[in-house]
Structures are given as C-alpha cells and as structure tokens.
Design a protein around this motif. Structure first.
Motif, mmCIF file in Angstrom:
data_model
loop_
_atom_site.group_PDB
_atom_site.id
_atom_site.type_symbol
_atom_site.label_atom_id
_atom_site.label_comp_id
_atom_site.label_asym_id
_atom_site.label_seq_id
_atom_site.Cartn_x
_atom_site.Cartn_y
_atom_site.Cartn_z
ATOM 1 N N PHE A 43 3.382 3.741 7.630
ATOM 2 C CA PHE A 43 2.004 3.873 7.168
ATOM 3 C C PHE A 43 1.038 2.939 7.888
ATOM 4 O O PHE A 43 -0.161 3.198 7.931
ATOM 5 N N ASP A 44 1.550 1.865 8.480
ATOM 6 C CA ASP A 44 0.700 0.942 9.233
ATOM 7 C C ASP A 44 0.532 1.363 10.689
ATOM 8 O O ASP A 44 -0.301 0.805 11.401
ATOM 9 N N ALA A 45 1.303 2.349 11.114
ATOM 10 C CA ALA A 45 1.272 2.765 12.520
ATOM 11 C C ALA A 45 -0.072 3.395 12.886
ATOM 12 O O ALA A 45 -0.606 4.223 12.137
ATOM 13 N N MET B 32 0.824 -1.199 0.000
ATOM 14 C CA MET B 32 0.000 0.000 0.000
ATOM 15 C C MET B 32 0.864 1.257 0.000
ATOM 16 O O MET B 32 0.483 2.265 -0.586
ATOM 17 N N SER B 33 2.016 1.216 0.634
ATOM 18 C CA SER B 33 2.832 2.421 0.750
ATOM 19 C C SER B 33 3.301 2.928 -0.609
ATOM 20 O O SER B 33 3.341 4.139 -0.831
ATOM 21 N N GLU B 34 3.646 2.020 -1.526
ATOM 22 C CA GLU B 34 4.069 2.459 -2.860
ATOM 23 C C GLU B 34 2.931 3.174 -3.568
ATOM 24 O O GLU B 34 3.147 4.159 -4.274
ATOM 25 N N LEU B 35 1.713 2.695 -3.384
ATOM 26 C CA LEU B 35 0.547 3.349 -3.973
ATOM 27 C C LEU B 35 0.341 4.734 -3.367
ATOM 28 O O LEU B 35 0.028 5.694 -4.086
ATOM 29 N N LEU B 36 0.545 4.864 -2.062
ATOM 30 C CA LEU B 36 0.423 6.171 -1.416
ATOM 31 C C LEU B 36 1.471 7.141 -1.957
ATOM 32 O O LEU B 36 1.161 8.300 -2.260
ATOM 33 N N PHE B 37 2.708 6.676 -2.093
ATOM 34 C CA PHE B 37 3.760 7.537 -2.641
ATOM 35 C C PHE B 37 3.410 7.975 -4.061
ATOM 36 O O PHE B 37 3.556 9.142 -4.413
ATOM 37 N N LYS B 38 2.935 7.030 -4.867
ATOM 38 C CA LYS B 38 2.579 7.344 -6.255
ATOM 39 C C LYS B 38 1.400 8.322 -6.294
ATOM 40 O O LYS B 38 1.401 9.282 -7.066
ATOM 41 N N SER B 39 0.412 8.097 -5.462
ATOM 42 C CA SER B 39 -0.750 8.988 -5.411
ATOM 43 C C SER B 39 -0.340 10.393 -4.992
ATOM 44 O O SER B 39 -0.821 11.380 -5.555
ATOM 45 N N PHE C 212 0.034 17.180 8.762
ATOM 46 C CA PHE C 212 -0.378 15.782 8.678
ATOM 47 C C PHE C 212 0.819 14.837 8.614
ATOM 48 O O PHE C 212 0.865 13.827 9.300
ATOM 49 N N MET C 213 1.784 15.167 7.773
ATOM 50 C CA MET C 213 2.861 14.224 7.468
ATOM 51 C C MET C 213 4.043 14.290 8.442
ATOM 52 O O MET C 213 4.733 13.304 8.629
ATOM 53 N N PHE C 214 4.242 15.471 9.052
ATOM 54 C CA PHE C 214 5.445 15.641 9.871
ATOM 55 C C PHE C 214 5.191 16.254 11.249
ATOM 56 O O PHE C 214 6.136 16.579 11.966
ATOM 57 N N GLY C 215 3.929 16.451 11.637
ATOM 58 C CA GLY C 215 3.635 16.983 12.963
ATOM 59 C C GLY C 215 4.009 18.434 13.161
ATOM 60 O O GLY C 215 4.309 18.861 14.275
ATOM 61 N N PHE C 216 3.994 19.223 12.080
ATOM 62 C CA PHE C 216 4.307 20.648 12.142
ATOM 63 C C PHE C 216 3.278 21.353 13.019
ATOM 64 O O PHE C 216 2.100 21.024 12.948
ATOM 65 N N PRO C 217 3.639 22.302 13.845
ATOM 66 C CA PRO C 217 4.953 22.896 14.039
ATOM 67 C C PRO C 217 5.764 22.275 15.186
ATOM 68 O O PRO C 217 6.915 22.625 15.371
ATOM 69 N N LYS C 218 5.167 21.341 15.942
ATOM 70 C CA LYS C 218 5.867 20.800 17.111
ATOM 71 C C LYS C 218 7.000 19.843 16.750
ATOM 72 O O LYS C 218 8.029 19.824 17.419
ATOM 73 N N LYS C 219 6.824 19.041 15.699
ATOM 74 C CA LYS C 219 7.824 18.023 15.369
ATOM 75 C C LYS C 219 8.575 18.319 14.084
ATOM 76 O O LYS C 219 9.442 17.550 13.697
ATOM 77 N N GLN D 262 -9.556 9.036 10.594
ATOM 78 C CA GLN D 262 -8.386 8.271 10.157
ATOM 79 C C GLN D 262 -7.727 7.653 11.381
ATOM 80 O O GLN D 262 -7.518 8.327 12.386
ATOM 81 N N GLU D 263 -7.402 6.361 11.276
ATOM 82 C CA GLU D 263 -6.852 5.659 12.429
ATOM 83 C C GLU D 263 -5.383 5.308 12.297
ATOM 84 O O GLU D 263 -4.710 5.082 13.304
ATOM 85 N N THR D 264 -4.870 5.229 11.066
ATOM 86 C CA THR D 264 -3.445 4.921 10.865
ATOM 87 C C THR D 264 -2.783 6.082 10.129
ATOM 88 O O THR D 264 -3.454 6.924 9.518
ATOM 89 N N PHE D 265 -1.461 6.090 10.173
ATOM 90 C CA PHE D 265 -0.714 7.122 9.452
ATOM 91 C C PHE D 265 -0.953 7.018 7.949
ATOM 92 O O PHE D 265 -1.029 8.019 7.248
ATOM 93 N N GLY D 266 -1.107 5.798 7.452
ATOM 94 C CA GLY D 266 -1.414 5.609 6.032
ATOM 95 C C GLY D 266 -2.755 6.204 5.662
ATOM 96 O O GLY D 266 -2.902 6.832 4.602
ATOM 97 N N GLU D 267 -3.750 6.019 6.515
ATOM 98 C CA GLU D 267 -5.067 6.614 6.268
ATOM 99 C C GLU D 267 -4.976 8.135 6.301
ATOM 100 O O GLU D 267 -5.602 8.822 5.483
#
Length: 155
Positions: free
Chosen positions: A110-112, A1-8, A53-60, A121-126
């Motif tokens: 993405f499975d986390a 699934m992760s390759e599909l997410l990257f491509k999307s 969403f992807m990196f926890g901005f601005p805290k992380k 959304q329940e996982t990082f991939g979602e």
C-alpha cells in the motif's frame, strides 16, 4: 493504514453484496429512463474495475474472463452486449472471492508508488482508497436506479 483499508473494503464490499443479493431478479436487467446502464452492468463493472485497480487486470490477473473488460469496462453498456454475459449470481460469487484476494495483499504494497499517477492517486494505498470510493459511488447509483424501477413497476 493498511488495516483501515482492508476494513473499509470489507465494509464497502459487504454492503454492496448485501444490496445486490436483495435485488429482485425482475429488475436487474431493466434500464430506467435517464440511466446509461442496468443494475446487472453495475455489478459486473464494480467487479471488473476493482480487478483492474487491485490486480492489474487483464494483463496481470487471470482471475476473471478477459471479456469482462469489453462487457463491464468503462464506456461499455448492456445495449452493446453480445454472446454470453455472466449472471448476477456468478458476479456476486466473484465479488466475494475477489474480496478474499484483496485481503491477502501484502500490507507493504500500500505504500508503493505507482509507476504513473492514476486519477490523482500516487500510491497503491491511495488507489485502493479510490477503488473503495468507486464501489460506493456505484452502490449509490444502483440504489437510485432501484427506486426508479420500483416506481415504474408500481404504476
């Protein structure tokens, strides 16, 4: 699934950037009647929310200036802008750089499970999938705004 997410993400971001780069400078700060924001704002908003969403901005994440949340975050609008606001060209460069960072995220992430579900959304991939949806939603808004601006400029 992760390759599909990257491509999307690559397809969505590529189309987003292509559309932004094709904008006429004279329209980026026009706020058409019936819209709360400008094309300029949408570009910065997509960048900022993706960073959240992807990196926890601005805290992380320190990849963007902290004030981007105040300028481009949810509920903000150009009418409230004060001080320096990055140009669309700067934002486009940051969008391109951000995509590179997104593509470096370890696939097992993405499975986390999220500590707290966010917008259903329940996982990082979602959440990543939702970020892609968010980006394309704003691209649609921008295309509608561009048509409205052109229609008014022609009159």
């Amino acid at each position: 699934m992760s390759e599909l997410l990257f491509k999307s993400y690559e397809v969505a971001r590529g189309n987003f950037v292509k559309n932004v780069e094709a904008l006429e400078e004279s329209m980026v700060d026009v706020q058409p009647e019936g819209f709360n924001n400008t094309l300029h704002w949408h570009v910065g908003h997509v960048l900022t929310v993706a960073e959240q969403f992807m990196f926890g901005f601005p805290k992380k994440s320190t990849n963007l200036p902290v004030n981007y949340v105040e300028v481009f975050g949810n509920g903000t609008k150009p009418a409230d802008w004060q001080g320096e606001v990055p140009s669309v060209q700067v934002l486009v460069e940051q969008l391109k750089e951000q995509l590179g960072r997104i593509k470096e995220i370890p696939v097992e992430s993405f499975d986390a499970k999220l500590k707290t579900p966010f917008l259903g959304q329940e996982t990082f991939g979602e959440l990543t999938n939702f970020a892609i949806f968010h980006e394309t939603l704003h691209l649609g808004q921008m295309q509608a705004m561009k048509r409205m601006i052109k229609a008014v400029q022609v009159k």
